[in-house]
Design an enzyme around this catalytic site. Structure first.
Site, PDB file in Angstrom:
ATOM      1  N   ILE A  18       0.834  -1.210   0.000  1.00 16.39           N
ATOM      2  CA  ILE A  18       0.000   0.000   0.000  1.00 16.39           C
ATOM      3  C   ILE A  18       0.873   1.266   0.000  1.00 16.39           C
ATOM      4  CG2 ILE A  18      -1.665   1.318   1.386  1.00 16.39           C
ATOM      5  CD1 ILE A  18      -2.741  -1.496   2.365  1.00 16.39           C
ATOM      6  N   ASP A  62      13.255   3.639  10.437  1.00 16.93           N
ATOM      7  CA  ASP A  62      12.546   2.717  11.328  1.00 16.93           C
ATOM      8  C   ASP A  62      11.528   3.551  12.099  1.00 16.93           C
ATOM      9  OD1 ASP A  62      11.620   1.108  13.359  1.00 16.93           O
ATOM     10  OD2 ASP A  62      13.590   0.269  13.845  1.00 16.93           O
ATOM     11  N   ASN A  89       1.827   4.731   7.216  1.00 15.17           N
ATOM     12  CA  ASN A  89       1.373   3.476   6.603  1.00 15.17           C
ATOM     13  C   ASN A  89       2.146   2.255   7.079  1.00 15.17           C
ATOM     14  OD1 ASN A  89       0.436   1.666   4.205  1.00 15.17           O
ATOM     15  ND2 ASN A  89       2.665   1.773   4.022  1.00 15.17           N
ATOM     16  N   TYR A 155      -2.667  -6.961  16.955  1.00 15.79           N
ATOM     17  CA  TYR A 155      -2.832  -6.178  15.710  1.00 15.79           C
ATOM     18  C   TYR A 155      -4.104  -5.336  15.791  1.00 15.79           C
ATOM     19  CZ  TYR A 155      -3.172  -5.211  10.668  1.00 15.79           C
ATOM     20  OH  TYR A 155      -3.266  -4.591   9.439  1.00 15.79           O
ATOM     21  N   THR A 190      -1.010  -8.083  -0.525  1.00 15.76           N
ATOM     22  CA  THR A 190       0.361  -7.578  -0.353  1.00 15.76           C
ATOM     23  C   THR A 190       1.174  -8.636   0.407  1.00 15.76           C
ATOM     24  OG1 THR A 190       0.118  -6.605   1.844  1.00 15.76           O
ATOM     25  CG2 THR A 190      -0.576  -5.223  -0.010  1.00 15.76           C
ATOM     26  N   PRO A 191       2.493  -8.443   0.472  1.00 10.77           N
ATOM     27  CA  PRO A 191       3.330  -9.436   1.163  1.00 10.77           C
ATOM     28  C   PRO A 191       3.036  -9.589   2.657  1.00 10.77           C
ATOM     29  CG  PRO A 191       4.662  -8.071  -0.293  1.00 10.77           C
ATOM     30  CD  PRO A 191       3.295  -7.461  -0.266  1.00 10.77           C
TER      31      PRO A 191
END
Ligand code: NAD
Length: 260
Positions: A18, A62, A89, A155, A190-191
């Protein structure tokens, strides 16, 4: 194609998925982009943007580290003279049953997904206030910040935190002309999915990667996974002046996943 003409935008996690799509779209829309990522492979994204005639710089960043945040924002100001847009993001998804999760895993999830958004907001707001032109901050949350699902406790907590952090700061900074909104992607191809510890077992169970993706697609009322560009377009809207009266809002881009 100039929805971000004259604007300078910082996009984190820009090496992949993204963030990558957002950096590329922003540059195509006329923004000068500071693309950052913990992975040096973000440099390739910047090379691509430049090859297409866009303006972009890459910095290794980072997002857990406040000192690096300060350096990256200073570099945006020095390189391009201003900062109009910040897209928080960068993120990781640690999937673990709550009873098995270690405190270290919980803290790592919070550091990358939520501490980072606080640090980005803090230093972008300082810079935007000094410049006095207002700005737009877009934070990438997730449908996991709206509805629960198994093995996503940390998460989900981090993404729910992003949601309320965004609203609180939207109210606090409205008088400065700084808008703060969040985007809630559903499943996007996405990965990040392949980093889940259940992914390999899921692929084995489904027979192939192709079948695994098909099963995930079936969860979406629109019948497909999101593409990074689907989310980048929503981020672009919130970054641009088209959303000038929008702050503290939640833009869900999930193919109808949470509509049921
Ligand atoms: P991705 O894995 O393709 O990209 C994430 C990027 O973040 C990578 O380039 C990675 O190197 C970077 N990153 C990881 N840790 C970092 C750190 N400490 N500092 C700086 N950069 C770091 O994943 P994506 O799907 O593009 O995810 C982008 C955002 O979208 C994340 O916040 C994710 O939680 C959110 N999201 C994704 C989905 C999905 O289905 N893909 C759904 C909802 C929300």
């Amino acid at each position: 194609m100039s929805r971000l003409k004259d604007k300078v935008a910082l996009v984190t996690g820009a090496a992949s998925g993204i963030g990558r799509a957002t950096a590329v779209l922003f540059a195509r829309e006329g923004a000068r982009v500071m693309a950052t990522d913990i992975s040096p492979s973000g440099e390739q994204v910047v090379q691509e943007i430049r090859a297409a005639g866009g303006v972009a710089t890459f910095a290794v960043h980072d997002v857990r580290d406040e000192t690096v945040w300060m350096k990256v924002i200073t570099r945006s100001l020095e390189s391009y003279g201003r900062l109009d847009v910040l897209v928080n993001n960068a993120g990781i998804a640690i999937s673990r049953s709550v009873a098995e999760m270690t405190l270290a895993e919980w803290r790592e999830q919070m550091a990358v997904n939520l501490d980072s958004v606080f640090l980005g907001i803090k230093h972008a707001v300082r810079a935007m206030r000094l410049e006095g032109r207002g700005g737009s901050i877009v934070n990438v949350s997730s449908v996991s910040g709206l509805v629960g699902s198994p093995s996503t406790s940390a998460y989900s907590a981090s993404k729910g935190g992003v949601r309320m952090l965004s609203k609180a700061v939207a109210v606090e900074c409205a008088a400065d002309g700084i808008r703060v909104n969040s985007v809630f992607p559903g499943g996007v191809r996405t990965p990040i999915w392949e980093t889940a510890d259940w992914w390999d077992g899921f692929v084995e169970q489904m027979g192939s990667e192709h079948e695994a993706w098909k099963r995930l697609e079936a969860a979406s009322p629109l019948g497909r996974m999101g593409e990074p560009d689907d989310i980048a377009e929503a981020i672009l809207y919130l970054a641009s002046d088209a959303s000038r009266y929008v702050t503290g809002s939640e833009l869900v881009v999930d193919g109808g996943y949470t509509a049921r």
